[in-house]
Design a protein around this motif. Structure first.
Motif, PDB file in Angstrom:
ATOM      1  N   HIS A  62      43.337 -19.517   8.979  1.00 16.37           N
ATOM      2  CA  HIS A  62      43.661 -19.475  10.401  1.00 16.37           C
ATOM      3  C   HIS A  62      45.175 -19.667  10.570  1.00 16.37           C
ATOM      4  O   HIS A  62      45.799 -20.443   9.830  1.00 16.37           O
ATOM      5  CB  HIS A  62      42.910 -20.585  11.141  1.00 16.37           C
ATOM      6  CG  HIS A  62      42.985 -20.491  12.633  1.00 16.37           C
ATOM      7  ND1 HIS A  62      44.097 -20.890  13.350  1.00 16.37           N
ATOM      8  CD2 HIS A  62      42.085 -20.039  13.552  1.00 16.37           C
ATOM      9  CE1 HIS A  62      43.882 -20.695  14.641  1.00 16.37           C
ATOM     10  NE2 HIS A  62      42.677 -20.181  14.789  1.00 16.37           N
ATOM     11  N   PRO A  63      45.804 -18.951  11.515  1.00 17.18           N
ATOM     12  CA  PRO A  63      47.252 -19.075  11.704  1.00 17.18           C
ATOM     13  C   PRO A  63      47.739 -20.515  11.875  1.00 17.18           C
ATOM     14  O   PRO A  63      48.816 -20.872  11.389  1.00 17.18           O
ATOM     15  CB  PRO A  63      47.506 -18.254  12.979  1.00 17.18           C
ATOM     16  CG  PRO A  63      46.417 -17.225  12.966  1.00 17.18           C
ATOM     17  CD  PRO A  63      45.218 -17.916  12.389  1.00 17.18           C
ATOM     18  N   GLU A  80      50.443 -22.012   9.245  1.00 15.11           N
ATOM     19  CA  GLU A  80      51.732 -22.507   9.747  1.00 15.11           C
ATOM     20  C   GLU A  80      51.975 -23.946   9.285  1.00 15.11           C
ATOM     21  O   GLU A  80      53.083 -24.298   8.863  1.00 15.11           O
ATOM     22  CB  GLU A  80      51.751 -22.434  11.272  1.00 15.11           C
ATOM     23  CG  GLU A  80      53.073 -22.892  11.885  1.00 15.11           C
ATOM     24  CD  GLU A  80      53.066 -22.824  13.412  1.00 15.11           C
ATOM     25  OE1 GLU A  80      54.091 -23.222  14.007  1.00 15.11           O
ATOM     26  OE2 GLU A  80      52.053 -22.392  13.993  1.00 15.11           O
TER      27      GLU A  80
END
Length: 260
Positions: free
Chosen positions: A187-188, A192
């Motif tokens: 998932h982003p 990140e």
């Protein structure tokens, strides 16, 4: 003594290791013989007993592959016993503060660097020099990896890395993803956060950064981000997937034959 893991990290090598859940000496020999640079023996999850760990550590040492043991219970005596049995180092789960990391490192090192108690152990059997020197060398060689897997730990990451004796950081994407409220590691939000953590670790030269890599195609990006301890997936997954592929192939062959 197995090949020194800390020296290889200091030499800027990228190491590839494997998770070992099935602590059987023969499987350890198979994985070590296949080319593992280090082993990640899991004593946090599952119902393994001490004799299984002890035998697996002997097999790893005979193969000259350093074995790190992940423990879930933060116990000074458990740390000492794992090191006494021949572990090259320990992976400590759920480390959130520098104070925790400092205490855990102290348990891994003999006086004056730490609080590890002396005793007649396996290390004594293969050392023919001064016992004090052996223990001081053990204090220098032991690998202490802190697993950061919550947002408190992420916030304290620099302070944890600055603790004398911390060899590296392992990122726990599973627990972090759950804390972020997402259902997958790619998932982003997770990616990140992992990139942010990797950048922080990279600012400490010679520090180990251990990350799980489920596909060789992902390795270049991880290495570029600073990962120098690549961990391939669990032996249980690999064995299951291997047999699943084989059985699927054979069942397909049976179906084709029956249709003739």
């Amino acid at each position: 003594m197995t090949t020194n893991l800390k020296s290889r990290l200091a030499a800027n090598e990228v190491l590839v290791g494997a998770v070992v859940n099935i602590l059987d000496p023969m499987l350890v020999e198979v994985i070590a013989g296949a080319g593992a640079d280090f082993l990640f023996m899991d004593f946090e999850h599952g119902l393994k007993d001490y004799s299984a760990v002890a035998n697996a550590l002997v097999a790893a040492e005979l193969c000259d592959v350093p074995a790190l043991v992940r423990i879930g219970e933060k116990s000074e005596n458990l740390v000492a016993r794992m090191l006494d049995a021949g572990a090259a180092g320990l992976l400590f789960s759920h480390v959130s503060t520098a104070e925790e990391a400092q205490q855990l490192v102290s348990w891994c090192r003999y006086k004056p660097l730490g609080t590890r108690g002396s005793g007649v152990t396996r290390g004594f059997l293969r050392h023919y020099g001064n016992e004090f020197d052996r223990r001081q060398q053990a204090s220098r060689d032991v690998a202490c990896i802190m697993i950061v897997e919550d947002m408190v730990g992420v916030g304290n990451l620099e302070a944890i890395l600055a603790v004398d004796g911390v060899t590296g950081i392992a990122i726990g994407p599973g627990d972090l993803s759950m804390e972020l409220g997402v259902d997958r590691w790619d998932h982003p939000k997770v990616l990140e956060l992992l990139q942010h953590m990797a950048t922080t670790v990279r600012s400490f030269p010679g520090m180990g950064l251990l990350r799980l890599c489920v596909d060789p195609a992902e390795a270049p990006a991880q290495i570029e981000s600073g990962t120098n301890m690549i961990l391939i997936t669990h032996d249980v997954h690999l064995i299951k997937n291997m047999y699943k592929s084989l059985f699927t192939g054979y069942h397909t062959a049976v179906e084709k034959t029956n249709k003739r």
